[in-house]
Scaffold this active site. Structure first.
Site, PDB file in Angstrom:
ATOM      1  N   LYS A  13      89.338  31.985  39.262  1.00 36.62           N
ATOM      2  CA  LYS A  13      89.804  31.192  40.392  1.00 36.62           C
ATOM      3  C   LYS A  13      91.242  30.713  40.128  1.00 36.62           C
ATOM      4  CE  LYS A  13      85.772  32.102  41.953  1.00 36.62           C
ATOM      5  NZ  LYS A  13      84.576  31.339  41.676  1.00 36.62           N
TER       6      LYS A  13
ATOM      7  N   ASP B  46      80.499  22.747  34.867  1.00 35.17           N
ATOM      8  CA  ASP B  46      81.297  23.801  35.492  1.00 35.17           C
ATOM      9  C   ASP B  46      82.461  23.088  36.190  1.00 35.17           C
ATOM     10  OD1 ASP B  46      82.449  25.663  37.193  1.00 35.17           O
ATOM     11  OD2 ASP B  46      80.562  26.694  37.603  1.00 35.17           O
TER      12      ASP B  46
HETATM   13  C1  PLP Z   1      83.314  31.753  41.163  1.00 37.61           C
HETATM   14  C2  PLP Z   1      82.604  30.688  40.419  1.00 37.61           C
HETATM   15  C3  PLP Z   1      81.913  30.970  39.254  1.00 37.61           C
HETATM   16  C4  PLP Z   1      81.761  32.370  38.726  1.00 37.61           C
HETATM   17  O1  PLP Z   1      82.954  32.948  38.342  1.00 37.61           O
HETATM   18  P1  PLP Z   1      83.100  34.549  38.328  1.00 37.61           P
HETATM   19  O2  PLP Z   1      84.321  34.770  37.529  1.00 37.61           O
HETATM   20  O3  PLP Z   1      83.194  34.972  39.758  1.00 37.61           O
HETATM   21  O4  PLP Z   1      81.864  35.086  37.662  1.00 37.61           O
HETATM   22  C5  PLP Z   1      81.309  29.942  38.593  1.00 37.61           C
HETATM   23  N1  PLP Z   1      81.371  28.678  39.057  1.00 37.61           N
HETATM   24  C6  PLP Z   1      82.024  28.365  40.174  1.00 37.61           C
HETATM   25  C7  PLP Z   1      82.054  26.948  40.619  1.00 37.61           C
HETATM   26  C8  PLP Z   1      82.653  29.356  40.902  1.00 37.61           C
HETATM   27  O5  PLP Z   1      83.276  29.050  42.039  1.00 37.61           O
END
Ligand code: PLP
Length: 409
Positions: free
Chosen positions: A220, A195
């Site tokens: 984000k 991630d």
């Molecule tokens: C926000 C976030 C997610 C999930 O993303 P969404 O679009 O809100 O489902 C996954 N991993 C990290 C590190 C995040 O900050």
């Protein structure tokens, strides 16, 4: 040669990331003479005749019209652009959120009876997908401390099929040795997944550093304006083909309007990241000198935990980091948060505006300690800041008056 074809030809030359971001995904067949691809709102795609219709199912390839669930040029342009800025990627699958990307990747790699190793400091909803969704499908999640490489190595067995990594750790911001963790996973026959929402490919080109699948919450930084939700996963040819097939079976598709917004965000990603990271570092340095602060958890800050690994492996960062207070109470910490005027209180990060949330990571850890590094007893109340595009001096002034509110308790 028309203008956008020229751009496409030029984009084959070696280029710096900023140049690539500007040209990525801009194919003349998708944009025509305009700069951005139109929003192709489409469920039905029409065929010239029955012979063309019969060809449709046999050509399940990127960039071919078929039916709305396989997307149309607006989604293709975004996926193509993300692939272009991810060295080593053969393709990118789009998902309706970051969490949907995580679930989609897991459901591609894992079968009943398999084990997946999940970093103990992963984003909390990632943990919930592991313990909820995956467990229900007969897959066993095992959490591990990514800083303890020897213990991680011992966890592997014949049933371990995948490893899910995240760096820095969610909320607590620990930096782990990603190339080494990925190398061990590969040696043990497991697929490594990162991630990479925090640094993205500009700060950490994951596939080049040995990761097998890299994913992002585009919600984000790539979206960047707090008005769209989306996720992505990019990989080399074999894994990309599997991810794409599974996404088609799951029926996940993103709207062309959201794809257009996300593509618009992408064009300024490098500028926003640089500004945020510069401001965050200035603010982290300032906080580090404050008597109210116990620990600044920001790997970009020299001397902070994880800085050595960050400076070895990463070429960039972003505005997201945490800190803990020296003693005090949860109520004092909340008074600090409530006193801030330029920081919105809310989840998410990576938008143009600054945000703050109180944090207590101990509620979502089973292997790692909180606070994460040697500390005085009682220094466990923390906040996470997401630094936006405001002036760093104004943000520091706001933090200063909120620290005064913290002291009043
Ligand atoms: C926000 C976030 C997610 C999930 O993303 P969404 O679009 O809100 O489902 C996954 N991993 C990290 C590190 C995040 O900050």
């Amino acid at each position: 040669m028309d203008t956008s074809k020229r751009l496409h030809e030029l984009s084959k030359l070696p280029q710096a990331p900023a140049t690539r971001i500007v040209g990525a995904g801009r194919r003349s067949e998708w944009t025509g003479p305009v700069v951005n691809p139109p929003v192709w709102r489409a469920s039905t795609h029409l065929y010239a005749d029955t012979a063309a219709l019969a060809q449709g199912p046999r050509t399940n390839e990127d960039g071919r019209f078929f039916y709305g669930r396989r997307g149309a040029p607006t989604q293709w342009a975004l996926a193509d652009a993300l692939t272009a800025i991810e060295p080593g990627a053969a393709g990118t699958v789009l998902y309706p959120s970051g969490l949907a990307a995580i679930a989609g990747v897991m459901l591609t790699l894992l079968r009943p009876g398999d084990i997946v190793l999940i970093s103990d400091n992963a984003y909390d909803p990632t943990r919930a997908t592991g313990t909820g969704l995956l467990t229900d499908f007969g897959i066993e999640p095992r959490f591990f401390d990514p800083l303890d490489i020897a213990a991680y190595e011992r966890l592997f067995c014949k049933r371990t099929r995948a490893v899910l990594l995240e760096a820095p750790g969610s909320l607590s911001m620990e930096m782990c040795d990603l190339p080494e963790l990925a190398r061990i996973a590969r040696e043990k026959g497991a697929v490594s997944v990162l991630d990479n929402t925090w640094a993205g490919p500009l700060g950490f080109p994951a596939l080049e550093r040995g990761i097998d699948i890299t994913l992002m919450a585009l919600t984000k930084h790539v979206g960047g304006h707090s008005d769209v939700m989306m996720g992505s996963a990019s990989a080399g040819p074999e894994l990309y083909a599997k991810l794409r097939q599974r996404a088609q079976q799951l029926g996940t598709v993103v709207s062309p309007d959201d794809a257009a917004l996300t593509l618009r965000g992408l064009r300024t990603l490098h500028l926003r990241l640089r500004h945020e990271a510069d401001s965050a570092l200035a603010i982290a340095r300032w906080l580090n000198e404050r008597p109210e602060v116990a620990q600044v958890l920001c790997p970009m800050l020299p001397g902070a935990p994880g800085h050595d690994i960050w400076s070895r492996d990463f070429s960039g960062g972003c505005g997201l980091f945490s800190f803990t207070f020296k003693g005090g109470t949860a109520a004092a910490r909340n008074r600090f948060v409530d006193a801030l005027t330029l920081f919105g209180i809310g989840y998410s990060w990576g938008g143009f505006e600054s945000l703050v949330v109180p944090i207590d990571p101990s509620a979502c850890r089973s292997r790692m300690a909180w606070p994460p590094h040697p500390h005085e007893a009682g220094d466990s109340h923390g906040v996470r800041l997401a630094i936006g595009l405001e002036d760093a001096g104004d943000l520091i002034a706001d933090l200063e008056q909120a620290l005064a509110a913290w002291r009043e308790g």
